[in-house]
Design a protein around this motif. Sequence first.
Motif, PDB file in Angstrom:
ATOM      1  N   UNK A   1       0.868  -1.185   0.000  1.00 44.95           N
ATOM      2  CA  UNK A   1       0.000   0.000   0.000  1.00 44.95           C
ATOM      3  C   UNK A   1       0.904   1.235   0.000  1.00 44.95           C
ATOM      4  N   UNK A   2       0.531   2.290  -0.726  1.00 48.77           N
ATOM      5  CA  UNK A   2       1.403   3.470  -0.721  1.00 48.77           C
ATOM      6  C   UNK A   2       1.402   4.172   0.646  1.00 48.77           C
TER       7      UNK A   2
ATOM      8  N   UNK B   1       6.979   3.860  -1.153  1.00 46.26           N
ATOM      9  CA  UNK B   1       7.025   5.293  -1.440  1.00 46.26           C
ATOM     10  C   UNK B   1       6.133   5.651  -2.640  1.00 46.26           C
ATOM     11  N   UNK B   2       5.886   6.955  -2.743  1.00 49.88           N
ATOM     12  CA  UNK B   2       5.074   7.448  -3.863  1.00 49.88           C
ATOM     13  C   UNK B   2       5.936   8.359  -4.733  1.00 49.88           C
TER      14      UNK B   2
ATOM     15  N   UNK C   1       1.591   5.608  -6.256  1.00 47.53           N
ATOM     16  CA  UNK C   1       2.636   4.648  -5.889  1.00 47.53           C
ATOM     17  C   UNK C   1       3.789   4.686  -6.905  1.00 47.53           C
ATOM     18  N   UNK C   2       5.002   4.698  -6.396  1.00 47.28           N
ATOM     19  CA  UNK C   2       6.190   4.703  -7.240  1.00 47.28           C
ATOM     20  C   UNK C   2       6.378   3.283  -7.806  1.00 47.28           C
TER      21      UNK C   2
ATOM     22  N   UNK D   1      -3.037  -2.638  -2.484  1.00 54.30           N
ATOM     23  CA  UNK D   1      -4.118  -1.645  -2.455  1.00 54.30           C
ATOM     24  C   UNK D   1      -3.565  -0.411  -3.161  1.00 54.30           C
ATOM     25  N   UNK D   2      -3.960  -0.218  -4.417  1.00 55.73           N
ATOM     26  CA  UNK D   2      -3.523   0.970  -5.150  1.00 55.73           C
ATOM     27  C   UNK D   2      -4.413   2.131  -4.734  1.00 55.73           C
ATOM     28  N   UNK D   3      -3.842   3.303  -4.634  1.00 52.73           N
ATOM     29  CA  UNK D   3      -4.666   4.462  -4.267  1.00 52.73           C
ATOM     30  C   UNK D   3      -4.494   5.532  -5.343  1.00 52.73           C
ATOM     31  N   UNK D   4      -5.579   5.857  -6.018  1.00 48.28           N
ATOM     32  CA  UNK D   4      -5.541   6.899  -7.057  1.00 48.28           C
ATOM     33  C   UNK D   4      -5.694   8.234  -6.332  1.00 48.28           C
TER      34      UNK D   4
END
Length: 422
Positions: free
Chosen positions: A110-111, A133-134, A141-142, A158-161
Amino acid sequence: MTDCNDVPNSIEEEIRTVFENRSDDEFQPGETPVRLSSPTYGTEEVIESLDSLLSTWVTMGEKVETFEGQWADYIGTNHSTMVNSGSSANLLALKALEGDIIKPGDEVIVPAVSWSTSVFPIVDVNAKPVLVDVDPSTYTIDVEAFKEAVTDDTAAVVLVHLLGNPCEMGPIMDICKEHDIAVIEDSCEAHGAEYDGQKVGSFGDIGTFSFFFSHHISTIEGGMITTDSEEYLDRNRAGRAHGWVREMESKDEYVRESPEIDERYLFVSHGYNLRPTEIQGAFGIHQLNRLEKFIDIRRANARKLNAEMDQFDDLFDILHERPDTRCSWFAYPILIRDEAPFTQDELREHLESKLIETRPILAGNLARQPALKQIDYRQVGKLEDADLIHENGLFVGNHHKMGDAQIEYILESIEEFVSEYA
Ligand SMILES: Cc1ncc(COP(=O)(O)O)c(C=O)c1O
């Protein structure tokens, strides 16, 4: 929409007049605040809700079902399940993967810059969150950091837009396919955002959305889970309603297996009560009609802000919509470059003194939040860019009630601030 037969026309007219006369729509620079968000609903939502109240069918019913169908069509998935918040949507998304895909002790990536309830449900399914990290120029997300984080224990991501900006779905989905990683897309801030012409929330195994009051559209509180899988749909439906079988597609099989139990009270899985009300469904039906217009306004605002902010490229890292994406701009983020001669606090104090509301970029670097001390997580690398966002980032509003007057005022205020340090 229902005919709203129970609501007298005279009431509708009075409500319309109240909304039309709301004075908070008039902006006076320096006198009225530039808010982070603004109410998204009007007469139609109120009338549709009154219809439910007067009919006395107020718990989850037809209106919720209608909104669910509309939302699945809009996002482009086979199914969607409405719940009482985006946090509940994240919890049920993780719960749907628990067992077959996420086993106790597995890792879920997760980011580090996301939301508290993007992370906590990972712990609720006995998995370990892995914070990565992002990319500070996209807030998502990086991709390299994500690759580095993958181990044999990785079960899901868990990707977060974040802020309405889609993650790099092409390379990310390739990595997930290669390593057999399940994908949850936390799209709680990204209604209508697109990557390569496809809506976020439709790429992964499951997508989640929030309709909290301050989001692009709102059902006051509320959330949605999107998926193509009938199995996850069933788990979500049972999970939101006590674990009982009533709304499940596979209900008949379960009923056959337990003929001695009254099927209305047949419990087949671990469930909660996370149901929305009909009032929330009533809001959703009409809010969706407004969404595209709201997104257009947010994107036009962002274009105008960026056109002027680009002159300060040496001071601020400004978010730009990538060519293959449609960002739906949850807000307008400003990231101060390390070399700039001023701090986040100084910029915040200046903007707030001008009545321009600000707030941190969501929860900042979550690894720095006290709550994370209570959970067993793994951190990949130093999370330097998450720290940068934590220490140097803030956002101002970018919503459907903002137009040229507010945009010009924000830009003037920033120019005034920057000129003090020239
Ligand atoms: C990225 C993200 N995930 C999850 C949530 C939780 O949504 P809710 O507030 O509806 O519980 C939020 C809330 O804004 C969010 O920003």
